[in-house]
Design a protein around this motif. Sequence first.
Motif, PDB file in Angstrom:
ATOM      1  N   THR A  33    -114.879   3.006  11.125  1.00  0.00           N
ATOM      2  CA  THR A  33    -115.654   1.874  11.627  1.00  0.00           C
ATOM      3  C   THR A  33    -117.080   1.889  11.088  1.00  0.00           C
ATOM      4  OG1 THR A  33    -114.348   1.867  13.647  1.00  0.00           O
ATOM      5  CG2 THR A  33    -116.454   0.712  13.713  1.00  0.00           C
ATOM      6  N   MET A  34    -117.550   0.705  10.707  1.00  0.00           N
ATOM      7  CA  MET A  34    -118.942   0.525  10.298  1.00  0.00           C
ATOM      8  C   MET A  34    -119.564  -0.532  11.209  1.00  0.00           C
ATOM      9  SD  MET A  34    -118.488   0.619   6.142  1.00  0.00           S
ATOM     10  CE  MET A  34    -120.092   1.352   5.761  1.00  0.00           C
ATOM     11  N   CYS A  35    -120.801  -0.307  11.564  1.00  0.00           N
ATOM     12  CA  CYS A  35    -121.464  -1.189  12.539  1.00  0.00           C
ATOM     13  C   CYS A  35    -122.886  -1.513  12.093  1.00  0.00           C
ATOM     14  CB  CYS A  35    -121.575  -0.516  13.906  1.00  0.00           C
ATOM     15  SG  CYS A  35    -120.060   0.145  14.567  1.00  0.00           S
ATOM     16  N   TRP A  36    -123.395  -2.585  12.640  1.00  0.00           N
ATOM     17  CA  TRP A  36    -124.816  -2.895  12.561  1.00  0.00           C
ATOM     18  C   TRP A  36    -125.372  -2.916  13.984  1.00  0.00           C
ATOM     19  CZ3 TRP A  36    -127.777  -3.047   8.296  1.00  0.00           C
ATOM     20  CH2 TRP A  36    -127.148  -3.210   7.054  1.00  0.00           C
ATOM     21  N   TYR A  37    -126.499  -2.256  14.156  1.00  0.00           N
ATOM     22  CA  TYR A  37    -127.262  -2.274  15.398  1.00  0.00           C
ATOM     23  C   TYR A  37    -128.632  -2.859  15.092  1.00  0.00           C
ATOM     24  CZ  TYR A  37    -124.030   0.994  17.755  1.00  0.00           C
ATOM     25  OH  TYR A  37    -122.947   1.589  18.346  1.00  0.00           O
ATOM     26  N   ARG A  38    -129.357  -3.197  16.153  1.00  0.00           N
ATOM     27  CA  ARG A  38    -130.744  -3.604  15.970  1.00  0.00           C
ATOM     28  C   ARG A  38    -131.579  -3.137  17.151  1.00  0.00           C
ATOM     29  NH1 ARG A  38    -130.434 -10.228  16.690  1.00  0.00           N
ATOM     30  NH2 ARG A  38    -130.419 -10.273  18.992  1.00  0.00           N
ATOM     31  N   GLN A  39    -132.864  -2.974  16.892  1.00  0.00           N
ATOM     32  CA  GLN A  39    -133.781  -2.565  17.945  1.00  0.00           C
ATOM     33  C   GLN A  39    -135.086  -3.318  17.786  1.00  0.00           C
ATOM     34  OE1 GLN A  39    -134.471   1.669  18.234  1.00  0.00           O
ATOM     35  NE2 GLN A  39    -135.101   1.470  20.366  1.00  0.00           N
ATOM     36  N   ASN A  83    -127.298 -15.947   9.218  1.00  0.00           N
ATOM     37  CA  ASN A  83    -127.684 -17.340   9.034  1.00  0.00           C
ATOM     38  C   ASN A  83    -128.306 -17.885  10.320  1.00  0.00           C
ATOM     39  OD1 ASN A  83    -126.500 -17.267   6.443  1.00  0.00           O
ATOM     40  ND2 ASN A  83    -124.517 -17.920   7.254  1.00  0.00           N
ATOM     41  N   SER A  84    -128.962 -19.014  10.202  1.00  0.00           N
ATOM     42  CA  SER A  84    -129.581 -19.677  11.362  1.00  0.00           C
ATOM     43  C   SER A  84    -130.404 -18.684  12.177  1.00  0.00           C
ATOM     44  CB  SER A  84    -128.500 -20.314  12.239  1.00  0.00           C
ATOM     45  OG  SER A  84    -127.743 -21.242  11.514  1.00  0.00           O
ATOM     46  N   LEU A  85    -131.232 -17.937  11.495  1.00  0.00           N
ATOM     47  CA  LEU A  85    -132.008 -16.891  12.158  1.00  0.00           C
ATOM     48  C   LEU A  85    -133.012 -17.470  13.138  1.00  0.00           C
ATOM     49  CD1 LEU A  85    -132.418 -14.524   9.114  1.00  0.00           C
ATOM     50  CD2 LEU A  85    -131.531 -13.846  11.349  1.00  0.00           C
ATOM     51  N   LYS A  86    -133.218 -16.735  14.223  1.00  0.00           N
ATOM     52  CA  LYS A  86    -134.141 -17.127  15.288  1.00  0.00           C
ATOM     53  C   LYS A  86    -135.231 -16.065  15.421  1.00  0.00           C
ATOM     54  CE  LYS A  86    -130.189 -18.948  17.890  1.00  0.00           C
ATOM     55  NZ  LYS A  86    -129.437 -18.875  19.177  1.00  0.00           N
ATOM     56  N   PRO A  87    -136.376 -16.438  15.958  1.00  0.00           N
ATOM     57  CA  PRO A  87    -137.431 -15.420  16.159  1.00  0.00           C
ATOM     58  C   PRO A  87    -136.949 -14.227  16.985  1.00  0.00           C
ATOM     59  CG  PRO A  87    -138.356 -17.608  16.394  1.00  0.00           C
ATOM     60  CD  PRO A  87    -136.864 -17.792  16.248  1.00  0.00           C
ATOM     61  N   GLU A  88    -136.049 -14.465  17.912  1.00  0.00           N
ATOM     62  CA  GLU A  88    -135.546 -13.360  18.744  1.00  0.00           C
ATOM     63  C   GLU A  88    -134.617 -12.415  17.985  1.00  0.00           C
ATOM     64  OE1 GLU A  88    -135.434 -16.657  19.423  1.00  0.00           O
ATOM     65  OE2 GLU A  88    -133.603 -17.182  20.535  1.00  0.00           O
ATOM     66  N   ASP A  89    -134.283 -12.740  16.738  1.00  0.00           N
ATOM     67  CA  ASP A  89    -133.519 -11.821  15.898  1.00  0.00           C
ATOM     68  C   ASP A  89    -134.422 -10.785  15.237  1.00  0.00           C
ATOM     69  OD1 ASP A  89    -131.522 -14.615  14.858  1.00  0.00           O
ATOM     70  OD2 ASP A  89    -130.959 -13.050  16.292  1.00  0.00           O
ATOM     71  N   THR A  90    -135.728 -10.927  15.405  1.00  0.00           N
ATOM     72  CA  THR A  90    -136.661  -9.970  14.830  1.00  0.00           C
ATOM     73  C   THR A  90    -136.426  -8.577  15.396  1.00  0.00           C
ATOM     74  OG1 THR A  90    -138.367 -11.639  14.426  1.00  0.00           O
ATOM     75  CG2 THR A  90    -139.110  -9.352  14.643  1.00  0.00           C
ATOM     76  N   ALA A  91    -136.212  -7.612  14.501  1.00  0.00           N
ATOM     77  CA  ALA A  91    -135.887  -6.245  14.918  1.00  0.00           C
ATOM     78  C   ALA A  91    -135.750  -5.376  13.672  1.00  0.00           C
ATOM     79  CB  ALA A  91    -134.579  -6.222  15.712  1.00  0.00           C
ATOM     80  N   VAL A  92    -135.645  -4.083  13.906  1.00  0.00           N
ATOM     81  CA  VAL A  92    -135.206  -3.169  12.851  1.00  0.00           C
ATOM     82  C   VAL A  92    -133.685  -3.092  12.951  1.00  0.00           C
ATOM     83  CG1 VAL A  92    -135.307  -0.842  11.910  1.00  0.00           C
ATOM     84  CG2 VAL A  92    -137.354  -1.868  12.934  1.00  0.00           C
ATOM     85  N   TYR A  93    -133.020  -3.341  11.840  1.00  0.00           N
ATOM     86  CA  TYR A  93    -131.565  -3.323  11.792  1.00  0.00           C
ATOM     87  C   TYR A  93    -131.091  -2.016  11.160  1.00  0.00           C
ATOM     88  CZ  TYR A  93    -131.297  -8.163  13.268  1.00  0.00           C
ATOM     89  OH  TYR A  93    -131.373  -9.320  14.017  1.00  0.00           O
ATOM     90  N   TYR A  94    -130.136  -1.382  11.851  1.00  0.00           N
ATOM     91  CA  TYR A  94    -129.612  -0.094  11.424  1.00  0.00           C
ATOM     92  C   TYR A  94    -128.116  -0.203  11.172  1.00  0.00           C
ATOM     93  CZ  TYR A  94    -133.877   1.793  13.575  1.00  0.00           C
ATOM     94  OH  TYR A  94    -135.178   2.067  13.929  1.00  0.00           O
ATOM     95  N   CYS A  95    -127.631   0.455  10.135  1.00  0.00           N
ATOM     96  CA  CYS A  95    -126.186   0.565   9.995  1.00  0.00           C
ATOM     97  C   CYS A  95    -125.747   1.930  10.502  1.00  0.00           C
ATOM     98  CB  CYS A  95    -125.725   0.315   8.561  1.00  0.00           C
ATOM     99  SG  CYS A  95    -126.136   1.585   7.395  1.00  0.00           S
ATOM    100  N   ASN A  96    -124.515   1.964  10.919  1.00  0.00           N
ATOM    101  CA  ASN A  96    -123.904   3.155  11.490  1.00  0.00           C
ATOM    102  C   ASN A  96    -122.470   3.202  11.011  1.00  0.00           C
ATOM    103  OD1 ASN A  96    -122.050   4.175  13.861  1.00  0.00           O
ATOM    104  ND2 ASN A  96    -124.006   5.218  14.088  1.00  0.00           N
ATOM    105  N   ALA A  97    -122.010   4.388  10.651  1.00  0.00           N
ATOM    106  CA  ALA A  97    -120.654   4.496  10.139  1.00  0.00           C
ATOM    107  C   ALA A  97    -120.001   5.787  10.602  1.00  0.00           C
ATOM    108  CB  ALA A  97    -120.656   4.436   8.610  1.00  0.00           C
TER     109      ALA A  97
END
Length: 118
Positions: A33-39, A83-97
């Motif tokens: 499994t591979m994932c994306w997280y954000r903080q 796509n259709s990004l919103k200001p609330e999508d602002t974060a550090v995005y991390y991948c995890n595998a």
Amino acid sequence: QVQLVESGGGLVQAGGSLRLSCAASGSIIRINTMCWYRQAPGKQRELVATITSGSRTVYADFVKGRFTISRENAKNTVFLQMNSLKPEDTAVYYCNAEILGPVTGRFWGQGTQVTVSS
């Protein structure tokens, strides 16, 4: 040793798009499994999207219909099309595998900043 390296973050206006990439390298037998997280600042890290080795996907409700996770197994890479990004999508995005190899376990990338301006 296994490394995950993210790229593709940046500054974009609301309504815009970004594509994140995360490439795994090192002693790898198989990636499950591979994932994306954000903080976001002051918030807990949250799961954004998951893709299995068979390319089955699961999304958090807050990104459904806007984000798409995919993977290229031959290159040990996972992508997040946003796509259709919103200001609330602002974060550090991390991948995890989940990686199987001489060292087996879940590994994290260093993170990539995504900033969406209004």
